[in-house]
Design a protein around this motif. Structure first.
Motif, PDB file in Angstrom:
ATOM      1  N   ASP A 184      -8.849  -6.033  -5.697  1.00  0.00           N
ATOM      2  CA  ASP A 184      -7.967  -5.733  -4.576  1.00  0.00           C
ATOM      3  C   ASP A 184      -7.310  -6.971  -3.985  1.00  0.00           C
ATOM      4  O   ASP A 184      -6.319  -6.880  -3.281  1.00  0.00           O
ATOM      5  N   ILE A 185      -7.887  -8.136  -4.224  1.00  0.00           N
ATOM      6  CA  ILE A 185      -7.367  -9.355  -3.629  1.00  0.00           C
ATOM      7  C   ILE A 185      -5.968  -9.672  -4.161  1.00  0.00           C
ATOM      8  O   ILE A 185      -5.205 -10.399  -3.538  1.00  0.00           O
ATOM      9  N   GLU A 203       0.765  -3.040 -15.872  1.00  0.00           N
ATOM     10  CA  GLU A 203       0.299  -4.145 -15.037  1.00  0.00           C
ATOM     11  C   GLU A 203      -1.045  -4.672 -15.540  1.00  0.00           C
ATOM     12  O   GLU A 203      -1.873  -3.918 -16.051  1.00  0.00           O
ATOM     13  N   TYR A 204      -1.254  -5.978 -15.324  1.00  0.00           N
ATOM     14  CA  TYR A 204      -2.518  -6.632 -15.647  1.00  0.00           C
ATOM     15  C   TYR A 204      -2.894  -7.545 -14.486  1.00  0.00           C
ATOM     16  O   TYR A 204      -2.054  -7.934 -13.671  1.00  0.00           O
ATOM     17  N   ARG A 205      -4.181  -7.939 -14.437  1.00  0.00           N
ATOM     18  CA  ARG A 205      -4.637  -8.852 -13.392  1.00  0.00           C
ATOM     19  C   ARG A 205      -4.793 -10.243 -13.987  1.00  0.00           C
ATOM     20  O   ARG A 205      -5.484 -10.447 -14.996  1.00  0.00           O
ATOM     21  N   LEU A 206      -4.132 -11.227 -13.351  1.00  0.00           N
ATOM     22  CA  LEU A 206      -4.186 -12.624 -13.776  1.00  0.00           C
ATOM     23  C   LEU A 206      -5.144 -13.387 -12.880  1.00  0.00           C
ATOM     24  O   LEU A 206      -5.031 -13.330 -11.654  1.00  0.00           O
ATOM     25  N   ASP A 207      -6.080 -14.115 -13.490  1.00  0.00           N
ATOM     26  CA  ASP A 207      -6.957 -15.042 -12.772  1.00  0.00           C
ATOM     27  C   ASP A 207      -6.669 -16.439 -13.302  1.00  0.00           C
ATOM     28  O   ASP A 207      -7.085 -16.799 -14.404  1.00  0.00           O
ATOM     29  N   GLU A 223       5.073  -4.145  -5.159  1.00  0.00           N
ATOM     30  CA  GLU A 223       4.961  -3.019  -6.088  1.00  0.00           C
ATOM     31  C   GLU A 223       6.296  -2.834  -6.798  1.00  0.00           C
ATOM     32  O   GLU A 223       7.362  -3.048  -6.223  1.00  0.00           O
ATOM     33  N   TYR A 224       6.211  -2.396  -8.074  1.00  0.00           N
ATOM     34  CA  TYR A 224       7.433  -2.153  -8.847  1.00  0.00           C
ATOM     35  C   TYR A 224       7.075  -1.313 -10.062  1.00  0.00           C
ATOM     36  O   TYR A 224       6.087  -1.585 -10.758  1.00  0.00           O
ATOM     37  N   TYR A 282       2.496   3.650   0.637  1.00  0.00           N
ATOM     38  CA  TYR A 282       1.978   3.838  -0.723  1.00  0.00           C
ATOM     39  C   TYR A 282       0.463   3.715  -0.705  1.00  0.00           C
ATOM     40  O   TYR A 282      -0.149   3.251   0.270  1.00  0.00           O
ATOM     41  N   VAL A 283      -0.166   4.131  -1.819  1.00  0.00           N
ATOM     42  CA  VAL A 283      -1.618   4.116  -1.955  1.00  0.00           C
ATOM     43  C   VAL A 283      -1.979   3.399  -3.238  1.00  0.00           C
ATOM     44  O   VAL A 283      -1.356   3.624  -4.292  1.00  0.00           O
ATOM     45  N   ARG A 284      -3.010   2.539  -3.144  1.00  0.00           N
ATOM     46  CA  ARG A 284      -3.526   1.862  -4.333  1.00  0.00           C
ATOM     47  C   ARG A 284      -4.950   2.329  -4.595  1.00  0.00           C
ATOM     48  O   ARG A 284      -5.714   2.601  -3.666  1.00  0.00           O
ATOM     49  N   ALA A 285      -5.303   2.408  -5.884  1.00  0.00           N
ATOM     50  CA  ALA A 285      -6.655   2.775  -6.288  1.00  0.00           C
ATOM     51  C   ALA A 285      -6.968   2.090  -7.604  1.00  0.00           C
ATOM     52  O   ALA A 285      -6.127   2.077  -8.516  1.00  0.00           O
ATOM     53  N   ASP A 286      -8.148   1.495  -7.696  1.00  0.00           N
ATOM     54  CA  ASP A 286      -8.586   0.819  -8.920  1.00  0.00           C
ATOM     55  C   ASP A 286      -7.577  -0.225  -9.388  1.00  0.00           C
ATOM     56  O   ASP A 286      -7.324  -0.377 -10.586  1.00  0.00           O
ATOM     57  N   GLY A 287      -6.980  -0.957  -8.432  1.00  0.00           N
ATOM     58  CA  GLY A 287      -6.086  -2.051  -8.784  1.00  0.00           C
ATOM     59  C   GLY A 287      -4.667  -1.648  -9.115  1.00  0.00           C
ATOM     60  O   GLY A 287      -3.847  -2.500  -9.461  1.00  0.00           O
ATOM     61  N   SER A 288      -4.321  -0.348  -9.027  1.00  0.00           N
ATOM     62  CA  SER A 288      -2.977   0.107  -9.377  1.00  0.00           C
ATOM     63  C   SER A 288      -2.427   1.016  -8.288  1.00  0.00           C
ATOM     64  O   SER A 288      -3.171   1.574  -7.487  1.00  0.00           O
TER      65      SER A 288
END
Length: 822
Positions: free
Chosen positions: A80-81, A152-156, A250-251, A706-712
């Motif tokens: 979520d961060i 979408e992907y999560r970048l660290d 968001e996009y 909008y609503v986010r869940a599980d990172g999306s």
């Protein structure tokens, strides 16, 4: 023998005595000065002055501009961060980054790409080649072709430093399959820039919906219903200070949400400067011919700079802001007043007409990108008659000992020593928004010795003397935790069960006393909320559940009781009607709203009406922060100065000493997972984390969010087209029924019809149930009608929008979607 005595003249004796006293005075002065110097050294050695920001930021170069600046996190955190940073990859997937403004040396760089729910590892790469210029680092991430366009992907991004160890920078990344992201960002940036020039802003007027529904009294909150004068800052002639923080939130190709925040300033007529923190939020949708601005929200907070001109008569003027953003507390003796405004804590001393800035993350060196990052909040816990303050700092730590961490810092200001001491630091893996929502639920002090707070899904009590903590409620969600608005009382079930428990625990924070409320035989009790200090409790019969279309949804109540917390009346007020059960209880302010039910079967009910209980016992509390109209700034906020404070004698002081040395780091154990997966956002604000998708979607719908869940992103109101028709809806019935049966479906129970149409607009037919329990497929709609397929007999039919709303509301809006289609 005669003895001759030589007498010393009196004048010479007086001279010698004077010389002796002078030498003694000089020696005493030197000793005193050296003693003070040594004491000062000892005091300064015991405390640390708040260090300037040291950790670098990372700018991304995307869509032909610098944007999506990333802040450092010292510790790995959850998905979520990264919700507020979506980076569009170049066509060749080579992403340029700039690591800037840090007081550290970069020794290594690597990155990791995962799915947004963090379950799947896509790529992990170590970077060996980068360019360094004056401690700024230019690097290109050679992202492989394992990422799929439109996903979408999560970048660290991990930056290894010589001085601070490993630092993490989080974002989401996306290859733009539609190629429109740049157009959305350009519209938002251009709209924002034009508002600073009256003539250029006329181009923005086409988006305005100015009318009776807008608030044209304030520059602190501006939206599309505001006037053109408000849109253009009321003629203040502002100038952006430093670099703006432009972010794509968001996009999905057809809709986009963009934010832009920055500092702005202007010089007033008396040569004093005014500074403002401004944040804008844009919601846009692609139309057939152009991009539509569906929603725009701007908030503006004036920074109190400590000028004497901020005081007039018995008022301290805090300038432009918005409701709920300023806190003011007075000591019992009325000599002192503490004020939180724009992230700064001030203390006013009425006896000396002195005002002191107690705490601030602001920097005289940093441009604001790091020190001015507004992902933290301050809250005053107590103010004594000595001028001592206990306060809490929660969120992302911009500078100082905990820079780069998210957590709760308990602080104490000693007025006599003019210094702040940290009492404890509690780290958290939550985002700032989640953490501050916890603090707004419960963060209260008891007699200066205990601190009670909610963190995650539990409630804790921290002993400020022993630095040990206890767990009061291990499962706040399932125990139906309720906290009064003043945070002086709280109640929860002793057993985690969303329907209720045999025993409730009620606690008064001030004296830490607890009282048990016990149910009768075969009954369950459920805390529902507070009317002032009085707890509203629901009574239900065990087993009397409402099973709706094969799923147990709720346990209706047989009665309500409102307990007098201070026992002014010995017996609780009871609400009960023969043969009537109660549902959808909402306790807000001085009112209890409820629905009335009648039983139609062993586990079935129908709605027969509604009612409202109004409490007349709530005491009126005089507001501590007030507003008045200003010819220059429109609505401005102020608070009354403390007793004896004289505006003409007002003097400013700053207290920057903060001691971290003795503060323990309190790592509290996570007690339970609340299962709340759904986070709602709207009009640039965090609306909350919800147990069900329906609750979150309804909240977002009301705020055009909008609503986010599980990172999306799960839902976006702007993504609901005016009409949609899905072909062959009968082909989806078996999959929908099977998913509902085995529990893998996206449960949209309780989602209002107009909000649920978003899923149909995006190609997802919905399994729905009529108020009589008939299974239907909702597959199409336009502005006036809703298209439905009846599963039982395979027939198609239409209802007007109003008829459909009525039917589904009577059936509790029981919708289901396939999660795979998200």
């Amino acid at each position: 023998m005669s003895i001759t005595m030589n007498h010393v003249p009196k004048r010479r004796l007086r001279f010698r005595l004077l010389l002796f006293f002078l030498l003694f005075a000089v020696a005493l002065t030197v000793w005193f000065a050296l003693s003070l110097r040594e004491q000062r050294k000892q005091r300064e050695g015991e405390r640390t002055y708040l260090a300037e920001p040291a950790l670098p930021v990372v700018w991304t170069e995307t869509l032909s501009r610098r944007m999506d600046v990333l802040r450092a996190y010292k510790n790995p955190t959850d998905a979520d961060i990264a919700y507020d940073s979506l980076i569009i990859l170049p066509e060749d997937r080579k992403l340029p980054l700039s690591v800037e403004s840090g007081a550290v040396t970069v020794t290594g760089i690597r990155y990791e790409i995962r799915s947004t729910d963090l379950k799947d590892l896509i790529e992990r790469t170590e970077i060996t080649d980068w360019e360094t210029q004056d401690k700024n680092v230019k690097v290109v991430l050679p992202i492989q072709n394992l990422v799929q366009p439109g996903t979408e992907y999560r970048l660290d991004l991990t930056v290894k430093t010589a001085e601070a160890g490993e630092l993490h920078y989080y974002a989401r990344i996306l290859q733009d399959a539609a190629g429109r992201a740049g157009d959305f960002v350009a519209l938002a940036e251009g709209f924002s820039n034009r508002n600073f020039d009256y003539d250029s802003a006329k181009e923005n007027a086409v988006f305005l919906e100015s009318g009776d529904g807008g608030d044209n009294t304030s520059l602190g909150h501006v939206d599309l219903k505001s006037s053109f004068n408000q849109l253009t800052y009321g003629g203040l002639k502002l100038t952006i200070t430093g670099e703006a923080d432009l972010r794509l939130l968001e996009y999905n190709g057809n809709t986009a949400i963009v934010s832009r925040s920055f500092l702005a300033s202007r010089d007033s007529e008396d040569q004093s400067q005014m500074q403002f923190e401004i944040e804008e939020n844009f919601v846009m949708r692609k139309g057939p011919e152009r991009i539509y601005l569906m929603d725009y929200t701007r908030t503006m907070h004036e920074i109190f700079l400590g000028d004497q001109s901020g005081f007039s008569g018995n008022k301290m003027y805090l300038g432009i802001s918005e409701d709920g953003s300023v806190q003011a507390e007075s000591s019992k003796g009325k000599r002192w007043k503490a004020v939180v405004s724009s992230g700064d804590l001030w203390l006013l001393d009425g006896a000396r007409s002195l005002y002191t800035r107690i705490f601030s993350f602001r920097s005289g060196v940093d441009s604001g990108i790091r020190a001015g990052y507004r992902k933290h909040r301050l809250k005053i816990l107590s103010l004594s008659d000595k001028g001592d303050i206990d306060f809490v700092l929660a969120g992302y730590m911009n500078r100082g000992e905990h820079e780069g961490e998210v957590g709760i810092s308990l602080m104490h200001y000693d007025s006599a020593k003019s210094a702040v001491t940290e009492q404890a630091f509690i780290p958290s893996t939550e985002s700032f928004e989640e953490l501050w929502a916890d603090m707004e639920t419960l963060s209260a002090e008891s007699g200066g010795s205990m601190f009670y707070f909610k963190l995650g899904n539990a409630v804790y009590g921290l002993d400020l003397q022993s630095k040990e903590y206890i767990v009061l409620c291990a499962d706040a969600a399932q125990s139906n935790l309720q906290v009064s608005a003043s945070q002086e009382e709280l109640a929860w079930q002793d057993t985690a069960n969303r329907f209720g428990a045999a025993t409730l625990v009620q606690m008064q924070v001030a004296n830490r006393s607890r009282t048990n409320i016990n149910a009768g035989t075969g009954q369950l009790l459920r805390p529902l909320g507070y009317l002032g200090h009085d707890l509203t409790v629901g009574l239900a019969e065990e087993g009397n559940t409402w099973d709706l279309n094969g799923i147990t949804r709720e346990l209706p109540l047989s009665a309500l009781e409102i307990t007098d917390n201070y026992a002014k009346t010995p017996d609780p007020t009871r609400y009960e009607e023969n043969g009537v059960l109660l549902s959808d209880i909402d306790v807000t302010g001085s009112r209890v709203h409820l629905e009335k039910l009648s039983k139609t079967g062993d586990h079935s009910f129908r709605v027969i009406g509604s009612d409202t209980i109004v409490s007349n016992s709530l005491e009126e509390v005089a507001p501590r922060v007030l507003t008045e109209n200003s010819a220059e700034k429109e609505k401005v906020y102020y608070t009354a100065t403390p007793r004896g404070f004289q505006d003409r004698r007002a003097r400013a002081a700053a207290s920057d000493a903060v001691s971290f040395d003795s503060a323990p780091r309190m790592q509290v154990d996570k007690q339970s997972d609340d299962g709340a997966r759904y986070e709602a956002y709207g009009q640039g604000k965090y609306l909350g984390r919800f147990q069900t998708a329906g609750e979150a979607i309804n909240a977002a719908y009301e705020s055009r969010g909008y609503v986010r869940a599980d990172g999306s992103m799960l839902y976006c109101r702007a993504g609901t087209a005016s009409a949609r028709n899905i072909k062959s809806p009968e082909q989806s019935k078996d999959a929908l029924l099977a998913a509902r049966q085995n529990g893998t479906a996206l449960d949209l129970y309780g989602t209002d019809l107009r909000a649920a149409l978003y899923f149909v607009a995006n190609g997802m037919p919905l399994l729905a149930y009529s108020d009589g329990g008939a299974p239907l497929i909702l597959y199409g709609y336009d502005r006036a009608t809703v298209s439905l397929y009846r599963i039982d007999d395979g027939t198609y039919f239409k209802l007007t929008m109003e008829e459909a709303e009525r039917m589904f509301e009577n059936g509790r809006c029981d919708f289901t979607a396939l999660p795979a289609a998200r």
